[in-house]
Structures are given as C-alpha cells and as structure tokens.
Design an enzyme around this catalytic site. Sequence first.
Site, PDB file in Angstrom:
ATOM      1  N   ASP A  45      -1.535   4.632  -6.332  1.00 24.84           N
ATOM      2  CA  ASP A  45      -0.114   4.459  -6.021  1.00 24.84           C
ATOM      3  C   ASP A  45       0.725   5.605  -6.545  1.00 24.84           C
ATOM      4  OD1 ASP A  45      -1.392   1.591  -6.132  1.00 24.84           O
ATOM      5  OD2 ASP A  45       0.383   1.518  -4.846  1.00 24.84           O
TER       6      ASP A  45
ATOM      7  N   ARG B 160      10.352  -1.271  -4.691  1.00 23.25           N
ATOM      8  CA  ARG B 160       9.205  -1.331  -5.615  1.00 23.25           C
ATOM      9  C   ARG B 160       9.161   0.014  -6.363  1.00 23.25           C
ATOM     10  NH1 ARG B 160       3.627  -3.352  -3.166  1.00 23.25           N
ATOM     11  NH2 ARG B 160       3.227  -3.906  -5.335  1.00 23.25           N
TER      12      ARG B 160
ATOM     13  N   LYS C 265      -3.795  -0.583  -8.469  1.00 19.35           N
ATOM     14  CA  LYS C 265      -3.737  -2.021  -8.689  1.00 19.35           C
ATOM     15  C   LYS C 265      -4.323  -2.453 -10.036  1.00 19.35           C
ATOM     16  CE  LYS C 265      -2.126  -4.158  -6.632  1.00 19.35           C
ATOM     17  NZ  LYS C 265      -0.710  -4.431  -6.858  1.00 19.35           N
TER      18      LYS C 265
ATOM     19  N   GLY D 140       0.856  -1.190   0.000  1.00 17.23           N
ATOM     20  CA  GLY D 140       0.000   0.000   0.000  1.00 17.23           C
ATOM     21  C   GLY D 140       0.883   1.228   0.000  1.00 17.23           C
TER      22      GLY D 140
HETATM   23  C1  LIG Z   1      -3.615   3.353  -0.220  1.00 18.03           C
HETATM   24  S1  LIG Z   1      -2.511   2.781  -1.384  1.00 18.03           S
HETATM   25  C2  LIG Z   1      -3.194   1.255  -1.734  1.00 18.03           C
HETATM   26  C3  LIG Z   1      -2.826   0.786  -3.094  1.00 18.03           C
HETATM   27  O1  LIG Z   1      -1.659  -0.033  -3.044  1.00 18.03           O
HETATM   28  C4  LIG Z   1      -2.014  -1.290  -3.559  1.00 18.03           C
HETATM   29  O2  LIG Z   1      -0.975  -1.912  -4.259  1.00 18.03           O
HETATM   30  P1  LIG Z   1      -0.087  -3.048  -3.510  1.00 18.03           P
HETATM   31  O3  LIG Z   1      -1.025  -3.873  -2.679  1.00 18.03           O
HETATM   32  O4  LIG Z   1       0.565  -3.802  -4.655  1.00 18.03           O
HETATM   33  O5  LIG Z   1       0.920  -2.268  -2.680  1.00 18.03           O
HETATM   34  C5  LIG Z   1      -3.170  -1.009  -4.469  1.00 18.03           C
HETATM   35  O6  LIG Z   1      -2.764  -0.421  -5.676  1.00 18.03           O
HETATM   36  C6  LIG Z   1      -3.933  -0.051  -3.622  1.00 18.03           C
HETATM   37  O7  LIG Z   1      -4.901   0.698  -4.226  1.00 18.03           O
END
Ligand SMILES: CSC[C@H]1O[C@H](OP(=O)(O)O)[C@H](O)[C@@H]1O
Length: 338
Positions: free
Chosen positions: A224, A89, A235, A56
């Site tokens: 993101d 990342r 995502k 996140g």
């Molecule tokens: C509040 S940011 C959340 C955002 O991050 C997630 O990606 P990941 O789980 O790969 O870090 C996803 O895009 C969420 O919307």
Amino acid sequence: MKVNINGETKTVLAVWYEDNKVKLIDQRKIPDEISIIELKNSNDVYNAIRDMAVRGAPAIGVTAAYGLAMAKKNNEDMEKAVELIRSSRPTAYDLFKAIDYMKKNNFSESAARRYALEITERSKKIGEYGNELIKNGDRILTHCNAGALAVVDWGTAIAPMRIAKDSGKNIFVYVDETRPRLQGARLTAWELAQEGIDHSIIADNAAGYFMKKKDVNLVIVGADRIAANGDFANKIGTYEKAVLAKVNNIPFYVAAPGSTFDFNIKSGDEIPIEERDENEVLSINGKNIGPSQSHARNPAFDVTPNEYVTAFITEYGIFKPNELEKLRSLISKDLFMR
Ligand SMILES: CSC[C@H]1O[C@H](OP(=O)(O)O)[C@H](O)[C@@H]1O
C-alpha cells in the site's frame, strides 16, 4: 478479468467510468454476488473507498481519478471534492498520487482514463517480470488480495501467478484468509478460481505451519505504501509472514507499481497506519464473535522492514531493497509519474 456470470464468461474490470459515473464491482459482496454500484458524486466516491466497496491501493487511486473527473464535469467545488476524497483512507500512497496526477491535468476525463490505462498496463508488466521468478511446480503463498480487484485488471501480486499459469506453468497458491475483512478467502480465492489456478484457503495462523513444512517455495504480496528505504506497509499480518519467510529461507517478494513508492518518506516509521472500526474484528457476517463487554483493536496495515524483502517486482523490473535509488531514478524520468 474473465468471470463466469450465470454460465456466461464475461470480461469485467474492478472499476470503470461510463455515462459520467464511476462504476465498480462492490467487493464487499464477492464471492456471493457480482453487484455493480454507480457513484454519482465525490461523496459517493468517498464512501465507496472508506467502506471498502472498492479497495486495494491502485484501484483506490483509479477510483479517485475517475471520481475527480466526474466531480469536475458536475461542477462540484473541486477543492472540497479533493479534500473529501483525500480523507477517505490514509495509508495507500496511490490515492495521493492519483489526486496529484489529476490536479496537474485539470481533472480532465482524458487524464482519468489515461491514469487508469497506465495503471492497468503497468500491472501486466509487473505480472511479466514476476513470472520470471516462478518455476513450474512452485507453491506460492499470498496474503490479502492484490489481484485484478485491487487494481483494475491483472493485479500486482496475483498478476505473476496469472501469467505463469497462462504460460503453462503448474503452480499452487496458499491463500491466507486475511482477517478481519477476509480479502484472501473472499477475493483472492474467487479470482484464482475464475482463472483456474489451483489453490487452498488457509487460516492466517497456518502460514508458518506450511512454510516450516517446506511446502512454500516463495511468497508474493502487494503493498500500500513503500518508503524510500524499502520498508513497506501492507495488510495487517504481512509483517509476520515476512519474518516467517526469512526464518524459513523462503524468498519474499513485494509486487507494486511505481505509484505505490513514496520516496518522500525515508522509512516505514513515517507511513500512516489506518485503524478501522472495531466491529470489523468483533463480528463476522454481522454476528458478534466475542462477549458484548469486549472491545477490539483493528489496525488495517502493518509495516515490514526492508530486511525481510527479497525484492520488489515493479513495471520497471525487479529491484532489491538496496537498489531502490536506481528505481527512484527511473521513476523520476517517467513522464506519467512526474
Ligand atoms: C495491490 S494493493 C492491494 C493491497 O491493498 C489491500 O488493502 P485493503 O484491502 O485494505 O485496501 C492489501 O493491503 C493489499 O495488499
């Protein structure tokens, strides 16, 4: 966030800093167990972010901030620690904002704690502004996890839902399971269940079905990285939800703090998209789902053009894509964001 652990209600955070260690809930194990892992050096921080023990955008930034303060205290080579954590990342802009913030503040522990507090308080503001968009009886669709686990507490897309519920509104949430890492089915559903918010997990492919049936009043997702023109990365699968929402005349909101806006890039074409290991797609819970000869592609994010965004919900208020210059001006005057 309040969670029930063995019948006892406890307040937990996604990530915190204690005894010169970064501590966090291992999100790979939710909802089966709440397992706390302790990071002792920048290499641990790199692995935790890369392997998505913590994930996140804002939570990644806070973890990096605490991790750099810990590295400084442990007399690590700070140039190496910064470059290692920076390489964990590529997409979430909060990671780079947090690193820059810590550099400007000599990697101090107080700066890391201030960064974490600011991000947490701002996510609550996002919840308060977002709550203004939610009516009693609304049925909301969300994708992936943009909850307390993706921040520290409160969340971004989930924060308005929590505040709406706390303010007595009756809401329902469709939770996209969010293949391949299932952040929706595992993390968002778990958070909503802890909050007592009525919800159903759906297959990613079912979102259009419910939107076309007029069973969704609004969509709220996280982000993101958001470009200066309002194109944003989130995502994988977000883009198609945004197109479906537009086709069905459903408002589509993006909830994100100022630390996710990258005004250095003009459009979403410049956002680096992380491609992850194919085995995340080829298997579920370690069991292969396809023939051994098959390979997979696994982009972790996609970019949604600004034309599909109704508005951005931020700690500064709610802004349409064509109002981002106003937001940019507010962020430029915000000492925390400098
Ligand atoms: C509040 S940011 C959340 C955002 O991050 C997630 O990606 P990941 O789980 O790969 O870090 C996803 O895009 C969420 O919307």
